[in-house]
Design an enzyme around this catalytic site. Structure first.
Site, PDB file in Angstrom:
ATOM      1  CD  GLU A  65      -3.056  -1.074   0.217  1.00 36.72           C
ATOM      2  OE1 GLU A  65      -3.050  -0.144  -0.624  1.00 36.72           O
ATOM      3  OE2 GLU A  65      -3.922  -1.974   0.229  1.00 36.72           O
ATOM      4  CG  HIS A  92      -4.271  -0.477   5.587  1.00 40.77           C
ATOM      5  ND1 HIS A  92      -5.647  -0.415   5.616  1.00 40.77           N
ATOM      6  CD2 HIS A  92      -3.964  -1.652   4.972  1.00 40.77           C
ATOM      7  CE1 HIS A  92      -6.141  -1.483   5.025  1.00 40.77           C
ATOM      8  NE2 HIS A  92      -5.145  -2.258   4.636  1.00 40.77           N
ATOM      9  CG  HIS A 129      -7.165  -5.811   7.281  1.00 43.25           C
ATOM     10  ND1 HIS A 129      -6.496  -6.878   6.711  1.00 43.25           N
ATOM     11  CD2 HIS A 129      -6.915  -4.749   6.451  1.00 43.25           C
ATOM     12  CE1 HIS A 129      -5.884  -6.500   5.604  1.00 43.25           C
ATOM     13  NE2 HIS A 129      -6.099  -5.200   5.434  1.00 43.25           N
ATOM     14  CG  HIS A 140      -9.105  -3.252   2.244  1.00 47.16           C
ATOM     15  ND1 HIS A 140      -8.335  -2.892   1.179  1.00 47.16           N
ATOM     16  CD2 HIS A 140      -8.238  -3.750   3.160  1.00 47.16           C
ATOM     17  CE1 HIS A 140      -7.064  -3.186   1.417  1.00 47.16           C
ATOM     18  NE2 HIS A 140      -6.982  -3.706   2.629  1.00 47.16           N
TER      19      HIS A 140
HETATM   20  O1  2HA Z   1      -0.409  -5.142   3.391  1.00 48.26           O
HETATM   21  O2  2HA Z   1      -3.413  -4.967   4.126  1.00 48.26           O
HETATM   22  O3  2HA Z   1      -4.131  -3.729   1.943  1.00 48.26           O
HETATM   23  C1  2HA Z   1      -1.503  -5.953   3.239  1.00 48.26           C
HETATM   24  C2  2HA Z   1      -2.723  -5.146   3.146  1.00 48.26           C
HETATM   25  C3  2HA Z   1      -3.068  -4.584   1.847  1.00 48.26           C
HETATM   26 ZN    ZN Z   2      -5.330  -4.107   3.776  1.00 55.47          ZN
END
Ligand code: 2HA
Ligand code: ZN
Length: 267
Positions: free
Chosen positions: A119, A142, A144, A214
């Site tokens: 990313e 970032h 999840h 995502h």
């Molecule tokens: O790096 O989360 O969006 C792995 C991820 C890609």
């Molecule tokens: Zn991701």
């Protein structure tokens, strides 16, 4: 091999914070396999000895021109590396990169030739915008989070600030500590330049945004601050879904109560 962290306490502390946050992301269940990425701007920690290190890679194209990043240095989680491994061994699972003077490519400078996160376009676009705005932010995360990602699977929650108001109303802290709320970035292909573009557009208004179906992306003065904002939002999502799983829809604090908080905390 000598690490660039040797005899550099400030740089060591900053990368130590990244490792600490990486551990939290794993413990929270937000970082399966190689999921998520962290980048921090470390340009102010760079001395002449680092500046003269021979590059460990050929120049790599970023895919976009980032005019404010000329000569900047970043520590980045490596692509395909696990967050839980970054927590234990940050310099083996991430690397330091320098943006070249053309502002369109980078080289890896230390400690190992670990290719940065998939990313990277989004992360570097965020850093470019943060420098341009002069907000003093240095970190981008970032990850999840299960609860927040689940909520983006309901079209009702994708309208502007529906989630912001719902999450603010679950517990006063969220209103106080995530004062700009939660932006929404409609689904885009992971790692794409379109995702990078949509992310920086949304971050003009928010410090935290959801990538639909995502993950979440947060920026802050440092990596702890960026993490804290995701953490308070996830706490609110947990309260919402706990009430739902008990069989009722939580009432939430009223608009008036949230407005009082805004005034009291000068938000
Ligand atoms: O790096 O989360 O969006 C792995 C991820 C890609
Ligand atoms: Zn991701």
């Amino acid at each position: 091999m000598k690490s660039i962290l040797e005899n550099r306490p400030e740089l060591t502390a900053r990368i130590g914070d990244v490792a600490e946050v990486a551990g939290y992301l794993w413990q929270k269940g937000w970082a399966e396999r190689n999921g998520g990425n962290i980048t921090i701007n470390i340009t102010d920690c760079i001395d002449d000895a680092i500046r003269t290190l021979p590059p460990l890679s050929e120049p790599v194209a970023i895919g976009m021109t980032l005019p404010h990043l000329k000569g900047c240095y970043f520590f980045c989680k490596g692509t395909n590396r696990r967050m839980r491994d970054l927590a234990r061994h940050p310099m083996d699972n991430g690397s330091v990169i320098r943006i070249l003077d053309d502002c369109t490519s980078y080289v890896i400078v230390a400690d190992n030739p670990v290719r940065p996160t998939s990313e990277l376009p989004s992360h570097l676009a965020m850093h470019d915008q943060m420098i341009a705005s002069g907000n003093g932010y240095t970190a981008a995360i970032h990850t999840h989070p299960i609860d927040l990602v689940a909520m983006t699977h309901n079209p009702m929650f994708l309208h502007k600030d529906v989630l912001t108001n719902l999450l603010w109303s679950m517990i006063p802290e969220t209103r106080a500590f995530c004062p700009k709320g939660l932006g929404i970035v409609p689904y885009e292909m992971p790692s794409s330049l379109d995702l990078a573009q949509a992310t920086i557009e949304a971050l003009k208004e928010y410090d935290v945004v959801m990538w639909e179906k995502h993950g979440v992306c947060a920026v802050g003065k440092d990596v702890m601050e960026a993490f804290d904002q995701i953490d308070v939002l996830s706490k609110s999502a947990q309260i919402y879904l706990t009430a739902k799983s008990m069989g009722f829809t939580p009432t939430g604090t009223t608009q008036e109560q949230m407005d009082q908080l805004k005034q009291a905390f000068n938000l």
